[in-house]
Write a protein that holds these residues in place. Structure first.
Motif, PDB file in Angstrom:
ATOM      1  N   ASN A  36       0.825  -1.217   0.000  1.00  0.00           N
ATOM      2  CA  ASN A  36       0.000   0.000   0.000  1.00  0.00           C
ATOM      3  C   ASN A  36       0.858   1.265   0.000  1.00  0.00           C
ATOM      4  N   GLY A  37       0.316   2.298  -0.630  1.00  0.00           N
ATOM      5  CA  GLY A  37       0.992   3.603  -0.620  1.00  0.00           C
ATOM      6  C   GLY A  37       1.801   3.894  -1.871  1.00  0.00           C
ATOM      7  N   LYS A  38       1.795   2.957  -2.835  1.00  0.00           N
ATOM      8  CA  LYS A  38       2.634   3.135  -4.026  1.00  0.00           C
ATOM      9  C   LYS A  38       2.247   4.386  -4.827  1.00  0.00           C
ATOM     10  N   SER A  39       0.947   4.513  -5.128  1.00  0.00           N
ATOM     11  CA  SER A  39       0.534   5.634  -6.008  1.00  0.00           C
ATOM     12  C   SER A  39       0.764   6.971  -5.330  1.00  0.00           C
ATOM     13  N   THR A  40       0.446   7.043  -4.038  1.00  0.00           N
ATOM     14  CA  THR A  40       0.646   8.313  -3.327  1.00  0.00           C
ATOM     15  C   THR A  40       2.124   8.682  -3.369  1.00  0.00           C
ATOM     16  N   THR A  41       2.986   7.709  -3.070  1.00  0.00           N
ATOM     17  CA  THR A  41       4.426   7.991  -3.018  1.00  0.00           C
ATOM     18  C   THR A  41       4.964   8.333  -4.404  1.00  0.00           C
TER      19      THR A  41
ATOM     20  N   HIS B 106      -9.731   9.081  -4.161  1.00  0.00           N
ATOM     21  CA  HIS B 106     -10.054   7.722  -3.688  1.00  0.00           C
ATOM     22  C   HIS B 106      -9.148   7.229  -2.563  1.00  0.00           C
ATOM     23  N   ARG B 107      -8.257   8.075  -2.062  1.00  0.00           N
ATOM     24  CA  ARG B 107      -7.418   7.700  -0.924  1.00  0.00           C
ATOM     25  C   ARG B 107      -7.808   8.597   0.235  1.00  0.00           C
ATOM     26  N   MET B 108      -8.661   8.117   1.086  1.00  0.00           N
ATOM     27  CA  MET B 108      -9.174   8.902   2.218  1.00  0.00           C
ATOM     28  C   MET B 108      -9.531  10.319   1.777  1.00  0.00           C
TER      29      MET B 108
ATOM     30  N   SER C 208     -11.998   4.462  -1.557  1.00  0.00           N
ATOM     31  CA  SER C 208     -12.270   3.308  -2.414  1.00  0.00           C
ATOM     32  C   SER C 208     -11.010   2.544  -2.793  1.00  0.00           C
ATOM     33  N   LYS C 209      -9.870   3.226  -2.758  1.00  0.00           N
ATOM     34  CA  LYS C 209      -8.604   2.577  -3.135  1.00  0.00           C
ATOM     35  C   LYS C 209      -8.182   1.520  -2.107  1.00  0.00           C
ATOM     36  N   ALA C 210      -8.821   1.508  -0.940  1.00  0.00           N
ATOM     37  CA  ALA C 210      -8.459   0.499   0.062  1.00  0.00           C
ATOM     38  C   ALA C 210      -9.015  -0.849  -0.396  1.00  0.00           C
TER      39      ALA C 210
END
Ligand code: ADP
Length: 465
Positions: free
Chosen positions: A123-128, A321-323, A338-340
């Protein structure tokens, strides 16, 4: 471009297997460079979509039509070994065809002049990935982001200095020569075990991001989970890359190469800097601080000064879609997470909010929501839908009131009704802990529908007042 011509010369004929985003972007790339090509897909819908756009000329009738290719470019959706070797993989082995991927081809084209940053983790790939892209661009670097984030590697321009690639474990499985100057591993928790077969295989795939690294390259690893902590020690002991550990645990501050934070700042023992970072509302929560610390380290590793990085943190606007905060109606806040798509990914939202009316469900992953039971204390009531509904209702029973719903629409209505009647400040949170594919095209469609439901409700409520 003559250099590029030489680099591409070895691709005598390319077979592309899988006609999704990766396959189509790779097809266009090879076609534009006049390289003989043949494409294959099993799905009639994908074939129809392809022939509508490009005609039938390059379509294989059967997988055996690819037997004379020099290279076989597999889309990440094609299983290499598990649950069984795909027919294309068998054919490649039988005919000595080199298996490759779009990321590998991009690397072959630009490796002499460009740097590569690879980001992986459960988790966290797209945000990073997008945060690194933002910080690099704002700092004046000629860079692009792509890969699993939804931009095919071969759609990227070939004249950039830095390529920031988000990598799924499927894409890492296909890694061969690609060397990441900076490789980031955010976390490893059970996910996609249906595809990899076991946790060991999944970890092996994730670890490949460090493959080919040299003593000049950086391995940036968040050591907050047991598996990544182990992999960090392994990288330090067994390889000669520069291993930087990232942690949110102040107790690890004394460890060499660890960058720590205290919800407000990093203490960076590697580059000897302290950096404030709590200025961005889109980067709330411990998980985002980890994403930010990893992004900071990647930017330092390409030579950007801390002051420069600090200047640009504030202007990052997060990803949908991330919080994602959607709005507020009658003291009720709505969040689209929704990304969760697995239980672990729902943790950050569940631990950052209170008085939650939780919408969850879809296709569950191995272990369901068993592993996040500690966070149920923040949940007022749960609304389960989709394939997971019965299983999740059983896990939730006795801990949280639960309502089984037909779909997300009815879950939304039920949750709003209950939250309004509660009369207190509350949060309606879509954080499904499941993939969306039983009732939606993808997680984006699921999130958009949640936002639409909010907008319709908002109109009805304001229209009536
Ligand atoms: P990915 O691309 O790996 O799926 P995203 O950045 O899209 O990751 O975030 C997906 C979900 O994971 C979000 O719901 C978010 O709350 C959660 N998440 C983001 N970063 C982290 C992290 N570092 N650790 C754990 N969960 C995270």
């Amino acid at each position: 471009m003559s250099n590029l011509y030489l680099r591409l010369k070895k691709y005598k004929k390319v077979g592309i297997v899988g006609l999704g985003l990766t396959g189509i972007s790779s097809y266009k790339f090879f076609k534009n460079h006049n390289i003989p090509i043949i494409v294959f897909d099993e799905s009639p819908k994908s074939i129809e979509n392809f022939s509508n756009q490009f005609g039938d000329e390059d379509l294989a009738k059967s997988i055996n039509d690819l037997a004379l290719c020099s290279h076989m470019l597999l889309s990440p959706g094609i299983p290499l070994y598990f649950p069984r070797k795909h027919a294309a993989v068998k054919l490649a082995f039988e005919h000595n065809i080199e298996i490759t991927s779009d990321c590998e081809v991009l690397y072959e084209c630009v490796k002499d002049r460009a740097k590569f940053i690879g980001i992986t983790g459960t988790n966290g790939k797209s945000t990073t990935t997008s945060l690194i892209g933002h910080l690099l661009k704002e700092s004046g670097k000629n860079c692009v982001i792509g890969g699993n984030i939804g931009i095919g590697a071969l759609d990227l321009p070939l004249d950039c200095d830095i390529y920031v690639l988000e990598l799924s474990s499927y894409q890492l499985d296909l890694l061969n020569n690609l060397r990441f100057n900076i490789a980031i591993l955010l976390n490893v928790t059970p996910d996609h075990l249906d595809r990899h077969g076991s946790m060991i295989e999944y970890i092996k795939a994730k670890k490949k991001v460090f493959k080919n690294q040299t003593s000049e390259d950086f391995a940036i690893i968040c050591v907050d989970d047991e598996i990544t902590s182990y992999l960090y020690e392994e990288e330090k002991l067994e390889t000669n890359n520069i291993t930087i550990g990232i942690s949110s645990d102040p107790a690890k501050e004394h460890m060499k190469n660890i960058i720590c934070y205290d919800n407000k700042y990093f203490i960076d023992n590697y580059w000897n800097t302290t950096l404030n970072f709590n200025k961005n509302v889109y980067l709330q929560g411990k998980h985002n601080h980890i994403n930010l610390a990893c992004s900071y380290a990647a930017c330092r590793a390409v030579g950007i000064e801390a002051e420069e990085i600090e200047k640009h943190i504030e202007s990052f606007v997060g990803l949908p879609h991330r919080m994602q905060y959607v709005g507020n109606i009658k003291k009720i806040s709505f969040y689209n997470d929704s990304k969760a798509t697995n239980a672990e990914a729902s943790k950050p939202a569940l631990s950052s909010l209170e008085n939650i009316y939780w919408l969850l469900g879809g296709i569950p992953k191995t272990g369901g929501i068993e592993g996040i039971q500690k966070l149920f204390t923040n949940v007022k009531k749960a609304y389960v839908f989709g394939n997971a509904s019965i299983g999740f209702a059983i896990t939730l029973k006795g801990k949280v009131p639960v309502k089984i719903c037909n779909d997300m629409n009815s879950a939304f209505k039920e949750a709003y009704y209950d939250a309004v009647n509660d009369g207190n400040e509350a949060n309606i949170l879509l954080s499904p802990a499941c993939s969306s594919l039983d009732q939606f095209k993808n997680f984006e469609e699921r999130g958009e529908q949640f936002i639409k439901l909010y907008k319709n409700l908002s109109m009805v409520v304001s229209g009536g007042s």
